[in-house]
Design an enzyme around this catalytic site. Structure first.
Site, PDB file in Angstrom:
ATOM      1  N   GLU A   1       4.844  -1.334   5.711  1.00  0.00           N
ATOM      2  CA  GLU A   1       5.237  -2.465   6.553  1.00  0.00           C
ATOM      3  C   GLU A   1       6.678  -2.877   6.267  1.00  0.00           C
ATOM      4  O   GLU A   1       6.951  -4.012   5.859  1.00  0.00           O
ATOM      5  CB  GLU A   1       4.284  -3.644   6.358  1.00  0.00           C
ATOM      6  CG  GLU A   1       2.912  -3.376   6.924  1.00  0.00           C
ATOM      7  CD  GLU A   1       2.007  -4.606   6.954  1.00  0.00           C
ATOM      8  OE1 GLU A   1       2.302  -5.578   6.242  1.00  0.00           O
ATOM      9  OE2 GLU A   1       1.012  -4.586   7.689  1.00  0.00           O
TER      10      GLU A   1
ATOM     11  N   GLU B   1      -3.867  -0.089   9.804  1.00  0.00           N
ATOM     12  CA  GLU B   1      -4.595  -1.166   9.124  1.00  0.00           C
ATOM     13  C   GLU B   1      -5.119  -2.152  10.151  1.00  0.00           C
ATOM     14  O   GLU B   1      -4.429  -2.491  11.104  1.00  0.00           O
ATOM     15  CB  GLU B   1      -3.669  -1.981   8.208  1.00  0.00           C
ATOM     16  CG  GLU B   1      -3.118  -1.273   7.016  1.00  0.00           C
ATOM     17  CD  GLU B   1      -2.238  -2.228   6.196  1.00  0.00           C
ATOM     18  OE1 GLU B   1      -2.414  -3.455   6.266  1.00  0.00           O
ATOM     19  OE2 GLU B   1      -1.342  -1.725   5.514  1.00  0.00           O
TER      20      GLU B   1
HETATM   21  C1  GLA Z   1      -0.581  -5.846   5.224  1.00  0.00           C
HETATM   22  C2  GLA Z   1      -0.278  -4.900   4.090  1.00  0.00           C
HETATM   23  C3  GLA Z   1      -1.450  -4.610   3.217  1.00  0.00           C
HETATM   24  C4  GLA Z   1      -2.248  -5.880   2.976  1.00  0.00           C
HETATM   25  C5  GLA Z   1      -2.663  -6.449   4.302  1.00  0.00           C
HETATM   26  C6  GLA Z   1      -3.523  -7.676   4.176  1.00  0.00           C
HETATM   27  O1  GLA Z   1      -0.986  -5.236   6.352  1.00  0.00           O
HETATM   28  O2  GLA Z   1       0.263  -3.682   4.534  1.00  0.00           O
HETATM   29  O3  GLA Z   1      -0.975  -4.092   2.005  1.00  0.00           O
HETATM   30  O4  GLA Z   1      -1.447  -6.782   2.296  1.00  0.00           O
HETATM   31  O5  GLA Z   1      -1.505  -6.839   4.984  1.00  0.00           O
HETATM   32  O6  GLA Z   1      -3.876  -8.192   5.426  1.00  0.00           O
END
Ligand code: GLA
Length: 705
Positions: A174, A331
């Protein structure tokens, strides 16, 4: 060193089409949906790993992302490395038929690095240096950070180049989630370089930034700073350029990691997880997408009345950012997250429905954060595929059921989302521009307005693509471009040509107002779109938060009004203000061109409830109708994926009640079995129907009634 013996033979660039996570070069398994999660085995003792892979197989998991936050474990000190545990994990996964999306592990620099080089830490716009102790505490422009990070990437790539489990690289994590805006001296230097290449000369920069205003003339490049905390409103073009620069700086970092990976492992596709969701706006993802081999997205639902609409909107936007190719949902959550003010659990059916909405919009992979819920650490209250309660739980049963559903949907993989006849334009630059300080209203929320239009399409049961300003609009019968504020001449020309070519355009308040340098298009608003719309506005009429206005079509407007004069005889007033400062004046207009196209303008915020009443007639005027039976419109979201021979109709129940389809044709690949020629979609349920391409599952007469 294991797995690296073939590296030298592989330094040949592989075409992007061959670098796909579904078809790693050595893999002859049938194509199917990838299913899995972030897997963080370093948080658990070894004994748990065996149980993990056993449960993964039980749940139908095919892929996991590993080592995302493992830098400190892999390199515990500057000159010490420890890969033994990761070797073991990758071998274990491979032995169990589970593929790996391997992270470059650079997302969270270890304490030894920030202790040795505190100058990699980001600085806020008020001049505070962020500390280590959480994650992503690094400056995107730090040459020191880059040296250490690329050394790690090189080491990882070399070590695992030939590991058979590795089917993709996951760059960092991210990018920009916590460090998109850095105001450090490194950032200042890089910002100046970026400005030099954008403007060439200081004269050009001074002109673009309008520095004759408030005595801001720059005589030397070194005088320029990022927009740090200032005595009043910072120069607006400087602010806009800093946003552009910050997105580019991280993109440049992404390319640096990617180049190392492509040099060492040219056949392994590279991705990074975007955050096309909610108010995450710092990274101009449409501009990043070309840099990677396939687009991945993370999405977390936000509670509220538009929860599902926002999820669908993000998925549709991700589809277009991915250029229409299959993309990877990297995710989302099985249930609650840990970072909202109140973290609500998902209700029955939402785990599967949320996932399948992404699939409907072109995802060929469904992954969660994370595999096993952490027992400790900042995210211990974030849901996972295996919750604290263990596998004997509703969540795990729903996870395993989704694994079976995805297996049943195997024929859908590789198909592409069929383009809609209507498009909604989404523009990062307008998003950035309208939410800065010193605007007519600080209450305007760009994404909310766009989302309200998307909700209106859903309410009408009409499929819509979410596209960016660079998209080819010519294939669309109808284009909505709400709050399209930044309109360079070239874009104005393209919109003009679209309408003159017979297209139907709708736009809103605060559109067409400035060019790419944030200079107002003079002569009256909506500036660059004024002639096309056949209207002229001398002054904006923003409304206070608690004020609304009535329109003569029964709708209520908030946030904004405009003092509209008509300038073209082809303009029809579709609604007028009944009260407020603009009483009697036009509120919604539509100019019909002789060529057959039209250009409509909505001067106030009608919200997701009011917009369908305006949008419906505009769509009918463009000949765009719902493909759903009349009775289910608004209750069901329709998305279609197609391949050479079939169309896959995804029907998503948006409500908490069962929805009845009186008659359906086609084979149900997943969802309730048909009964008596019809189908009952349970509360929050999803059905996927396969029909021949070009066919509809709804017998003649229902769709257009
Ligand atoms: C982000 C991060 C993950 C985790 C999630 C929690 O997407 O990439 O590592 O912290 O948030 O929602």
């Amino acid at each position: 060193m294991p797995y690296s013996h073939l590296v030298s033979e592989r330094i040949i660039m592989t075409p992007a089409s061959e670098r796909h996570w579904l078809r790693p070069p050595s893999d002859d398994r049938p194509t199917r949906f990838a299913y899995g999660a972030d897997y963080n085995p370093e948080q658990w003792p070894r004994e748990v790993w065996k149980e993990d892979v056993r449960l993964m197989r039980e749940a139908g998991v095919t892929i996991v992302s590993v080592a995302i936050f493992s830098w400190a474990r892999l390199q515990p000190a500057e000159d010490r490395w420890d890969f033994a545990w990761l070797d073991e994990v990758l071998d274990l996964l491979h032995d169990n038929g589970i593929a790996v999306d391997l992270a470059t592990a650079t997302a969270s620099p270890p304490p030894w690095l920030t202790t040795l080089h505190p100058e990699i830490l980001p600085v806020t716009h008020t001049g505070e240096t962020l500390s280590q102790g959480a994650r992503q505490h690094w400056r995107p422009t730090s040459p020191v950070f880059r040296t250490y990070a690329l050394r790690l990437v090189e080491t990882m790539a070399t070590r695992y180049a030939d590991h058979p489990a590795v089917v993709a690289w996951h760059i960092s994590n991210e990018l920009g989630c916590h460090n998109i805006y850095d105001y450090s001296d490194d950032a200042a230097r890089a910002f100046r370089d970026w400005l030099r290449s954008r403007y060439g000369t200081l004269d050009e920069l001074n002109r673009a930034w309008a520095t004759s205003f408030w005595s801001q003339y720059y005589g030397e490049w070194d005088q320029i700073q990022p927009p740090r905390l200032a005595a009043s409103h910072a120069n607006p073009t400087q602010q806009l350029d800093f946003k552009r620069f910050s997105s580019d700086a991280l993109k440049d970092y992404l390319r640096a990691e990617r180049d190392v990976l492509r040099r060492i492992t040219p056949r392994i596709p590279v991705t990074t997880n975007f955050m096309v969701m909610g108010e995450t706006r710092g990274m101009n993802y449409p501009d990043w997408a070309e840099e990677i081999d396939f687009v991945s997205n993370d999405h977390y639902a936000h509670p509220g009345p538009q929860r599902l609409d926002e999820l669908s909107f993000s998925a549709a936007l991700t589809h277009s950012i991915a250029g229409g190719r299959p993309w990877f949902l990297m995710e989302h959550s099985t249930s609650a997250v840990n970072w909202q003010p109140v973290n609500v659990a998902k209700r029955e059916g939402e785990l599967a429905r949320d996932s399948l909405v992404h699939v409907a919009h072109g995802a060929d992979a469904v992954c969660f954060f994370q595999w096993r819920q952490s027992a400790a650490g900042a995210e211990k209250h974030h849901s996972a595929m295996v919750p604290h309660a263990g596998p004997d739980s509703e969540v795990f049963r729903a996870v395993a059921a989704l694994g079976r559903t995805l297996e049943a949907l195997t024929p859908v993989t590789g198909s592409v989302r069929e383009p809609a006849r209507a498009a909604l334009v989404y523009d990062w630059e307008s998003w950035w521009a309208v939410e800065r300080d010193s605007q007519p209203s600080s209450l305007l929320r760009y994404r909310q307005e766009a989302l309200d239009w998307y909700s209106a399409f859903l309410a009408l049961g009409v499929r819509v693509d979410v596209v960016t300003t660079t998209a080819d609009l010519t294939g669309y019968d109808f284009v909505a471009a709400p709050v399209l504020h930044v309109v360079p001449q070239a874009l104005a020309g393209r919109l003009d040509a679209y309408v003159r070519g017979g297209g139907h355009l709708a736009t809103t308040y605060y559109s067409g107002v400035v060019d790419e340098n944030d200079h107002v298009h003079l002569g009256g608003y909506p500036g660059a779109l004024r002639d096309l719309l056949g209207i002229r506005i001398e002054e904006f009429g923003p409304l206070q938060e608690d004020v609304d206005v009535r329109l003569d079509n029964g709708l209520t407007g908030t946030l904004w009004t405009d003092r509209i004069d008509l300038t073209d005889s082809g303009v029809t007033v579709l609604a007028r203000y009944e009260d407020g400062d603009q009483a009697g004046r036009p509120a919604v207009t539509r100019r019909a061109l002789e060529e057959g196209g039209s250009a409509a303008y909505v001067s106030t915020r009608l919200g997701s409830h009011g917009l369908p009443d305006v949008l419906g007639p505009l769509l009918s005027g463009a000949g765009v109708l719902s493909e759903l039976p009349v009775g289910v419109r608004g209750q069901v979201e329709l998305t279609v994926r197609t391949d050479d021979s079939h169309a896959y109709w995804f029907l998503v129940n948006r409500t908490d009640e069962p929805v009845v389809f009186e008659a359906v044709d086609g084979e149900v690949l997943s969802g309730p079995s048909p009964a008596g020629g019809g189908l009952v979609l349970p509360s929050r349920g999803v059905a996927v129907l396969r029909v021949a391409s070009g066919a509809t599952p709804f017998p003649h007469g229902q769709a257009t009634a």
